[in-house]
Design a protein around this motif. Structure first.
Motif: not given
Length: 346
Positions: A107-119, A136-142, A163-164, A194-197
């Motif tokens: 029930n959370r958007k992509v932005f919020d899912n990635i932001a969870l650990p940062l919050k 999002l730029r790194l994973i190509g899902l802007e 990303a998260r 994964l190799k890119s990261i």
């Protein structure tokens, strides 16, 4: 093993399991039985084994989602085996994890899912926004920033999960069967990510998988686990090129065990030599050197080149004449130039 004691030093070994043991009730054998191994900083380390071998249990010792019954888990030289409370939370902030299923909050958007650990770590809004947009730029899902997980494909969900997992700059990334639910094309894209990261951030990756293509593609070192025991340990290249244990040979599929097609074999009248070229030898024009050195031109029956972690292994079969003299001359020349030679008997 000698550990550096200086305060400002960074141990080369980022993760070490020392004689770890774990048993679950009603199990026929321990989940993990006296395993000791080390993961070096900056490498991609694979753990392989059959279903129920104990791979995921061992992986989860690293962030204490599972705790060993005995033995020790060391992270950057510090024993973290039995942390709790604030110290455990601090340790887990340094270890990201990617699951087989993305485990996104539906029930959370992509932005919020990635932001969870940062919050959770108390980042401010501007810092969070900047980091999430970078990822999002790194994973190509802007363009998926406001999408919900139900609107994403399996591969996209896994990208968001990755990303998260790296959002707060962990030093170690755990991957538990991250591609097992994906099709081959999507698997290749996730491995590429994964190799890119790994290259961009220098993050150490510990990955559990039963897919040998994953190991061949990205792993530097590999541990083979069977019934909770460490069976074999070495570089990815060596385990595919020279597996010593039967379970390893079975898992790797016998990269060098290429048989000659029956229709080809039926046409042969001479003797057959199997030539194996490894490491630097596989990049050299060995066949040309042998022909020039011996003045014999053997018949090439079958050949194949495999790549393990970007390094070639060459295997080919030659037909020589029936007489011992010419065959031994050719065999000796190949051995002299660094090849492994075996005669194949019908």
């Amino acid at each position: 093993m000698v550990w550096k004691e200086e305060v400002n030093s960074i141990p080369e070994t980022i993760l070490e399991f020392r004689n770890v043991f774990k048993a679950f009730p009603k199990s026929q054998h321990p989940a993990i039985s006296d395993i000791s191994l080390s993961v070096q900083r900056g490498e991609i380390f694979g753990i392989i084994g059959t279903t129920g071998a104990g791979k995921s249990t061992l992986l989860r010792f690293a962030n204490l989602l599972e705790s060993p019954d005995s033995g020790n888990v060391l992270f950057e030289g510090r024993d973290v085996s039995y942390l709790s409370g604030k110290e455990l939370r601090s340790h887990r902030s340094k270890v990201g994890m990617v699951f087989q299923q993305s485990h996104l909050v539906l029930n959370r958007k992509v932005f919020d899912n990635i932001a969870l650990p940062l919050k959770a770590l108390g980042w401010n809004k501007e810092q969070i926004k900047e980091r999430v947009l970078e990822l999002l730029r790194l994973i190509g899902l802007e363009d998926k920033i406001d999408s919900y997980p139900s609107q994403l494909s399996g591969g996209q969900k896994q990208r968001v999960g990755i990303a998260r997992a790296i959002a707060n700059h962990p030093r170690l990334l755990l991957c538990d069967e991250p591609t097992s639910a994906l099709d081959p094309e999507t698997t290749r894209s996730i491995l590429g990510l994964l190799k890119s990261i790994h290259k961009k951030f220098g993050i150490t990756i510990l990955i559990v998988t039963h897919e040998m293509e994953v190991v061949r593609e990205i792993c530097d070192s590999v541990a083979v686990i069977e019934k909770g025991k460490l069976i074999e340990l070495g570089s990815s290249y060596s385990l595919f090129a020279d597996p010593s244990q039967e379970i390893t040979k079975k898992l790797t599929g016998g990269v060098l065990d290429h048989s000659i097609p029956e229709e080809t074999l039926a046409r042969t009248k001479g003797r057959i030599l199997k030539i194996v070229l490894k490491d630097q030898v596989a990049t050299e024009p060995i066949l040309g050197k042998v022909i020039r050195a011996t003045n014999y031109v053997p018949n090439i029956l079958h050949s194949k080149i495999e790549y393990i972690s970007g390094k070639p292994i060459g295997v080919f079969y030659l037909e020589t004449e029936q007489d011992n003299s010419s065959t031994e001359t050719i065999r000796s020349a190949f051995v002299r130039y660094g090849a492994q030679v075996e005669e194949i008997y019908r």
